[in-house]
Design a protein around this motif. Structure first.
Motif, PDB file in Angstrom:
ATOM      1  N   LEU A   4       0.818  -1.218   0.000  1.00 25.85           N
ATOM      2  CA  LEU A   4       0.000   0.000   0.000  1.00 25.85           C
ATOM      3  C   LEU A   4       0.847   1.262   0.000  1.00 25.85           C
ATOM      4  O   LEU A   4       0.409   2.333  -0.424  1.00 25.85           O
ATOM      5  N   VAL A   5       2.083   1.155   0.518  1.00 29.43           N
ATOM      6  CA  VAL A   5       2.976   2.316   0.594  1.00 29.43           C
ATOM      7  C   VAL A   5       4.345   1.864   0.153  1.00 29.43           C
ATOM      8  O   VAL A   5       4.777   0.765   0.505  1.00 29.43           O
ATOM      9  N   LYS A   6       5.033   2.693  -0.632  1.00 29.63           N
ATOM     10  CA  LYS A   6       6.436   2.428  -0.919  1.00 29.63           C
ATOM     11  C   LYS A   6       7.227   3.664  -0.524  1.00 29.63           C
ATOM     12  O   LYS A   6       7.081   4.729  -1.143  1.00 29.63           O
ATOM     13  N   ALA A   7       8.038   3.538   0.533  1.00 29.69           N
ATOM     14  CA  ALA A   7       8.784   4.679   1.072  1.00 29.69           C
ATOM     15  C   ALA A   7      10.240   4.608   0.640  1.00 29.69           C
ATOM     16  O   ALA A   7      10.763   3.524   0.362  1.00 29.69           O
ATOM     17  N   GLY A   8      10.889   5.775   0.594  1.00 32.28           N
ATOM     18  CA  GLY A   8      12.296   5.834   0.216  1.00 32.28           C
ATOM     19  C   GLY A   8      13.226   5.587   1.392  1.00 32.28           C
ATOM     20  O   GLY A   8      12.819   5.020   2.404  1.00 32.28           O
ATOM     21  N   ASP A   9      14.489   6.010   1.259  1.00 32.36           N
ATOM     22  CA  ASP A   9      15.469   5.826   2.332  1.00 32.36           C
ATOM     23  C   ASP A   9      15.265   6.860   3.442  1.00 32.36           C
ATOM     24  O   ASP A   9      14.773   7.965   3.201  1.00 32.36           O
ATOM     25  N   ASP A  10      15.701   6.487   4.671  1.00 26.48           N
ATOM     26  CA  ASP A  10      15.752   7.414   5.812  1.00 26.48           C
ATOM     27  C   ASP A  10      14.407   8.045   6.159  1.00 26.48           C
ATOM     28  O   ASP A  10      14.358   9.167   6.654  1.00 26.48           O
ATOM     29  N   VAL A  11      13.335   7.335   5.871  1.00 24.43           N
ATOM     30  CA  VAL A  11      12.025   7.864   6.277  1.00 24.43           C
ATOM     31  C   VAL A  11      11.936   7.805   7.805  1.00 24.43           C
ATOM     32  O   VAL A  11      12.221   6.783   8.415  1.00 24.43           O
TER      33      VAL A  11
ATOM     34  N   HIS B  78      -2.382  -5.087   4.869  1.00 24.64           N
ATOM     35  CA  HIS B  78      -1.486  -4.686   3.788  1.00 24.64           C
ATOM     36  C   HIS B  78      -0.025  -4.686   4.228  1.00 24.64           C
ATOM     37  O   HIS B  78       0.289  -4.899   5.404  1.00 24.64           O
ATOM     38  N   ILE B  79       0.841  -4.407   3.241  1.00 24.41           N
ATOM     39  CA  ILE B  79       2.292  -4.370   3.425  1.00 24.41           C
ATOM     40  C   ILE B  79       2.783  -2.963   3.133  1.00 24.41           C
ATOM     41  O   ILE B  79       2.212  -2.262   2.290  1.00 24.41           O
ATOM     42  N   VAL B  80       3.852  -2.534   3.838  1.00 27.15           N
ATOM     43  CA  VAL B  80       4.549  -1.300   3.491  1.00 27.15           C
ATOM     44  C   VAL B  80       5.978  -1.652   3.097  1.00 27.15           C
ATOM     45  O   VAL B  80       6.604  -2.519   3.717  1.00 27.15           O
ATOM     46  N   ILE B  81       6.479  -1.016   2.064  1.00 29.15           N
ATOM     47  CA  ILE B  81       7.857  -1.223   1.611  1.00 29.15           C
ATOM     48  C   ILE B  81       8.699  -0.030   2.045  1.00 29.15           C
ATOM     49  O   ILE B  81       8.289   1.120   1.847  1.00 29.15           O
ATOM     50  N   GLY B  82       9.854  -0.305   2.663  1.00 23.33           N
ATOM     51  CA  GLY B  82      10.738   0.777   3.101  1.00 23.33           C
ATOM     52  C   GLY B  82      12.120   0.653   2.503  1.00 23.33           C
ATOM     53  O   GLY B  82      12.538  -0.440   2.105  1.00 23.33           O
ATOM     54  N   GLY B  83      12.837   1.784   2.456  1.00 22.06           N
ATOM     55  CA  GLY B  83      14.219   1.766   1.986  1.00 22.06           C
ATOM     56  C   GLY B  83      15.178   1.497   3.138  1.00 22.06           C
ATOM     57  O   GLY B  83      14.874   0.723   4.041  1.00 22.06           O
ATOM     58  N   ASN B  84      16.346   2.147   3.094  1.00 26.02           N
ATOM     59  CA  ASN B  84      17.309   2.004   4.182  1.00 26.02           C
ATOM     60  C   ASN B  84      16.894   2.833   5.390  1.00 26.02           C
ATOM     61  O   ASN B  84      16.284   3.886   5.250  1.00 26.02           O
TER      62      ASN B  84
ATOM     63  N   VAL C 280       6.277  -5.133   7.240  1.00 28.87           N
ATOM     64  CA  VAL C 280       7.080  -4.114   6.561  1.00 28.87           C
ATOM     65  C   VAL C 280       8.291  -4.814   5.943  1.00 28.87           C
ATOM     66  O   VAL C 280       9.011  -5.540   6.635  1.00 28.87           O
ATOM     67  N   LEU C 281       8.491  -4.643   4.639  1.00 26.21           N
ATOM     68  CA  LEU C 281       9.683  -5.143   3.952  1.00 26.21           C
ATOM     69  C   LEU C 281      10.574  -3.933   3.680  1.00 26.21           C
ATOM     70  O   LEU C 281      10.153  -2.998   2.991  1.00 26.21           O
ATOM     71  N   ALA C 282      11.792  -3.941   4.241  1.00 27.76           N
ATOM     72  CA  ALA C 282      12.658  -2.768   4.067  1.00 27.76           C
ATOM     73  C   ALA C 282      14.081  -3.201   3.771  1.00 27.76           C
ATOM     74  O   ALA C 282      14.454  -4.354   3.975  1.00 27.76           O
ATOM     75  N   ARG C 283      14.862  -2.255   3.272  1.00 29.70           N
ATOM     76  CA  ARG C 283      16.290  -2.544   3.091  1.00 29.70           C
ATOM     77  C   ARG C 283      16.979  -2.644   4.447  1.00 29.70           C
ATOM     78  O   ARG C 283      17.804  -3.500   4.675  1.00 29.70           O
TER      79      ARG C 283
END
Lengths: 657, 657
Positions: B486-493, B537-543, B566-569
């Motif tokens: 549902l959300v795709k976030a970038g790095d350092d959020v 739902h799932i959220v995708i995160g960066g570093n 949450v799936l993140a780097r």
């Protein structure tokens, strides 16, 4: 003083009360028959931050170089909570504007305007116009002190007279002495108990009689301040020994002059109060007139007690609480809020050990200012009782929608805070700590900045934060108009509904384009967007349209969005004046039922408008195939103002001429 | 104490520093090798109002009857501005919750948590866990004091150990004596100048050496408090004569015990500061590590100076300002804000005449509390300089978006307020007023309410205002799941972007359904509405996903709206822990480039999830025709928590068993 001399011969022959002397000595037009229009010379003005930014923007728009009054003072006391830059930006703007215009500037923390003005500038025999409804408090010193809309105060600062209708003078004779545990607040609550919130409309209340002797100048401030709650134009006390003692203690003995009613003077109506028969009184939620004896509701729980505000500002009001609390503890379930009046009073309380007693008992000490009295912090919890020494308990004014605010004396608030239930202070097991105002109060003027001399003042640059917008220019009213109806309001719509206040809206008080977004929020959804799309338009109102607060934003913001004419069954006085001041034409229906024939979307057409207004109090307009008969009460000067685009534009033309 | 005895024989043989003694005496699991997981017994807890309402709701949800700690204290210090009922309703809720659970309750106005806790409850040799990042201040008395997320503190209140990784111990030796005009704040600013905001990550800072002699317990509080700004787990001082003097003055001499590092003890790393070489330092906008000598920026204008907060809370910090101001006047263009630490300190300052000096010079006195330090009032004007003794100057923290906040000592702030420009206090033409902490401070506990006995406590009914919602129940994680992204976030959020704070959002801190409306506001528009429509739902995160503030609302609110995985780097430590605590599974990509293959709307499927997590640190999932390789670092206990529906549900099962 030339005006005064003009009246002197007449005064020698006709015994006058204090009010008549004050008005006679400042009358520049009209005569002193109740109901007649009079123009008054204004010696002093008072503005505070909630209304003052608009006043300063108005003076900027008028192009005023320097105020023409004897004394003008700008206070920062209402909005001291700084949650972001908007409020401190306003404070800086006010400071530079005061310096630019030759105005005294009372910095945040210096104190609440009314008692501070009384201490530093109050002077028997002078007039004071203030953009705050509690300005009448200065009547305590034998001044004629009136509250008005911001632009009326701006005009006074520019040297123009203040125009109003001559009120009746209501003589209230005080006899006897206040018993222990009863104080000035109970006197004004007794007036409210007897006469309600409109008992003083069209009147000036003048106190006299032997009961005055016991009341200090600050006690009289309590009574004059809340005269506003009776709807009175103002309240007046004589300038006698108590006033002299007050001014001498403040180091201003030279400013005293005696001002007493003449023997044999007359009042338009009369009232008597025997102080010795009073008991502790309390106004229940949610009207200042909802007054009962405290004993009748004793035992009810409370969650908050509040000492302070311009309605109980004196040293005595805090010291009596301190003396009652000394060595004792505030109830665990009561938050006792102490709101000092001013830097000087707080210092005097500190010097004398009273502050220590308050802190030691568990009180919460807040900065000197209006604070919770006008809903800036200290909101009570939901649906619990809050006992306050403030002047007003209108619903929601505390910030909490479902509030339960009571108005009472410091004695009653403190006794209740100690017991955790509403308490008649006479039932406490302690001697009454009778406190006098100090003969040697601290006088601290370090945060009261005097006006600059003219040369320095001219060099001052106004600092405007990003939220401060200069006043928009408004076009003159045209003589031929066809306008659609955009809003249709019912009866008794208040300025709170036309232009809400509160924490969300007030920060935009210096920004008309921004605050306009909230216009008519209490009447309909989406007005601002609709008005932007439509352009110039009409609003229809019922009876008593624009009642309540004097805030002029309720006229300026709709005008900014294109409001040109309001057709109503009847208008509240101050809002009608504010509409005219900003170039909006107020008209009433000759046939009240014509209200029903107009709907949102109806178009109304006017021809030869100026000529029609000048020719008669009744004019015609067309709505579809119907002819509307409409009435106005405009003076020739007001017609000029409307067709100049409002008072600011009129003033600019006037000054240029 | 049994744990302590267990370690005593070892201590006889291995010289230990103070930190090691504190940890050894509270170790319930793990070993003391840096980086290893350890469980620590917690003796005391501290909660404040901004985080405490959630802690109390969590304890209610767990069904806890009474706290199991030696001392738990609930403070109300953060949010004292009451603009409507929400805040005072929260205060009443906290008061009843504290009474219900056997917790001390520090009423609004009683004081800032950290110094008040030090004065009333601080005890050498004890552990303290607090839901506030400046909890480490109590290290000043030889305590091990750590800040943590709310539910970790709730667990400690329920008697559970605190789990963390064993930090390195960083020995900082202090030599020499502070010159005139230099004080404790300059010591910690020197540490920040040398090491920056992450210099202390994974470390406990332990101070020792002859320079300590000159530093009072409150001076040490200043240094330990701002160790948080170095990223340190905590800071520790020995318990020596200065601590004894402090506790004796507070009437608590019996609570003192000596706690010194053993001769020959070792530190994992070392640092030295010669106090005699320090000069006045200042952190420029907008980082506590942006430190330069004051002399380098002397002469720059300022508009505000601010004394107070937990970073300079001592009597001395206010008294030195008062002595500098006595008989002088604050510059006309500077607002000097005085924020007293506590009722007791304010009373002592009043008794000793210092409050009078501050008021007389023109300072604005505010109520005792955190206030402007956390943006609750006193925001500076736009783009002007504000010098503050507070611990943090992150951009916008003051409430003003374009703020310019500097951090410095009370000496530097006061000197600058007098001159109207940034001033090195050594350049003032006055002798340095060296102030000692008083030997006879006022100790006032009238607004510190002790716990009720068990019988009375059981009868207390929690009072919840209309804005306070009990915590929602969350369902356990299922073992077979197919969920959309549902959300795709970038790095350092940061958690500020996941769950904003500030005046608009914070009032809803006790109301998850309401605060959830603001979730992910800094990442995407319309998340809440979308999530309500989509469900789980799932959220995708960066570093470094979830860096910044520890606020657990950033985990609870999305979980409430259906976030399950949450799936993140990579994850920031505290947020990862908060996700697990509320039943959300954090997984990282084995192949970081898999981040790019997932988009909003992608579906990810998991089979036999529990079994897979228990079997290996790597698990697989399907996204379309692709297999994702995912990693986790969960302990068996954390897996249990996830499949119980979070820590509260796990705790309930655990207690029932």
């Amino acid at each position: 003083m030339s005006v005064w001399k003009h009246w002197e011969p007449i005064m020698r022959h006709t015994p006058r009360n204090v009010t008549q002397k004050l008005i006679a000595s400042h009358l520049v037009s009209g005569d002193m028959t109740p109901g007649e229009a009079v123009g008054l010379k204004i010696d002093q003005t008072l503005t505070q931050d909630a209304t003052g930014t608009m006043v300063m923007l108005e003076l900027e728009a008028m192009g005023l170089e320097r105020v023409k009054t004897e004394i003008s003072a700008q206070y920062v006391d209402h909005n001291l909570i700084q949650e972001d830059n908007k409020n401190p930006d306003d404070h800086r703007f006010l400071q530079t504007a005061a310096q630019r215009l030759g105005v005294w500037f009372s910095r945040p923390g210096n104190g609440v305007s009314h008692p501070t003005h009384q201490q530093r500038f109050g002077k028997p025999g002078k007039t004071l116009l203030g953009s705050d409804s509690h300005t009448p408090a200065a009547g305590s010193l034998g001044m004629l002190a009136i509250g008005a809309g911001g632009i009326d105060v701006a005009m006074a600062m520019a040297g123009e007279p203040f125009y109003t209708r001559m009120p009746e003078v209501w003589g209230v004779r005080l006899d006897g002495r206040l018993p222990d545990w009863i104080s000035a607040k109970d006197v004004i609550l007794e007036m409210l108990r007897r006469h309600g919130v409109s008992g003083g409309v069209g009147r000036i209340i003048e106190y006299y009689g032997p009961g005055l002797e016991q009341l200090s100048a600050m006690d009289r401030h309590v009574i004059a301040n809340m005269g506003a709650e009776l709807g009175a134009t103002t309240s007046v006390f004589p300038s006698d020994a108590a006033v002299k003692a007050f001014l001498c203690a403040e180091g201003r003995g030279d400013d005293w002059q005696e001002l007493l009613p003449d023997d044999g003077c007359r009042y338009d109506c009369r009232e008597e109060i025997d102080l010795s028969h009073l008991e502790p009184l309390i106004a229940k939620p949610s009207s200042p007139a909802n007054v009962v004896p405290v004993r009748e509701i004793a035992g009810e729980p409370l969650s908050q007690a509040y000492i302070g505000s311009s309605a109980n500002p004196g040293y005595r009001d805090f010291a009596v609480a301190a003396a009652m609390l000394e060595g004792r503890t505030v109830d665990d379930d009561v938050s006792l809020e102490i709101n000092p009046t001013s830097r000087s009073i707080l210092e005097t309380l500190t010097r004398d050990g009273h502050l220590f007693s308050l802190l030691d008992a568990g009180a919460r000490l807040h900065q000197a200012g209006c604070n919770g009295c006008i809903g800036m912090g200290q909101a009570p919890a939901n649906e619990v009782n809050s006992l306050r020494t403030v002047p007003r308990n209108f619903p929601g004014r505390s910030g909490t929608r479902e509030d339960r605010v009571f108005l009472c004396s410091p004695e009653t608030a403190t006794a209740s805070a100690l017991n955790g239930v509403i308490t008649d202070p006479r039932t406490l097991d302690m001697p009454y700590p009778r406190i006098e105002e100090p003969s040697d109060p601290i006088v601290n003027t370090r945060t009261l900045i005097p006006p600059l001399d003219e040369e320095k003042a001219r060099k001052i640059h106004l600092i405007k934060g990003p939220n401060i917008e200069s006043l928009p220019d408004f076009e003159p009213l045209e003589t031929r108009l066809t306008l659609p109806v955009l809003v249709k309001a019912g009866d008794d719509v208040s300025t709170d509904e036309i232009m809400p206040a509160g924490g969300e809206v007030l920060p935009y008080r210096s920004n008309i384009p921004k605050i306009a977004e909230f216009a008519f929020r209490g009447v309909m959804e989406g007005y601002a967007a609709q008005a932007r799309k439509t352009g110039d338009h009409i609003v229809i109102g019922g009876n008593n349209y624009g009642q309540g607060s004097s805030r002029e934003h309720a006229a300026i913001a709709p005008r900014y969005l294109g409001l040109r004419i309001v057709l109503a069954r009847s208008f509240a006085r101050i809002h009608e004046q504010n509409l005219i001041n900003f170039g909006v034409l107020p008209l009433t229906f000759v046939d009240a039922s014509d209200y029903d024939t107009l709907e949102i979307g109806s178009e109304v057409a006017f021809e030869n408008l100026r000529q029609a207004l000048e020719a008669s109090n009744e004019i015609g307009a067309r709505a579809g195939d119907k002819t509307l008969r409409l009435e106005h009460r405009l003076t020739p000067r007001q017609i000029e103002i409307l067709f100049s685009g409002g008072l600011i534009a009129w003033m600019r033309e006037h000054r240029a001429a």
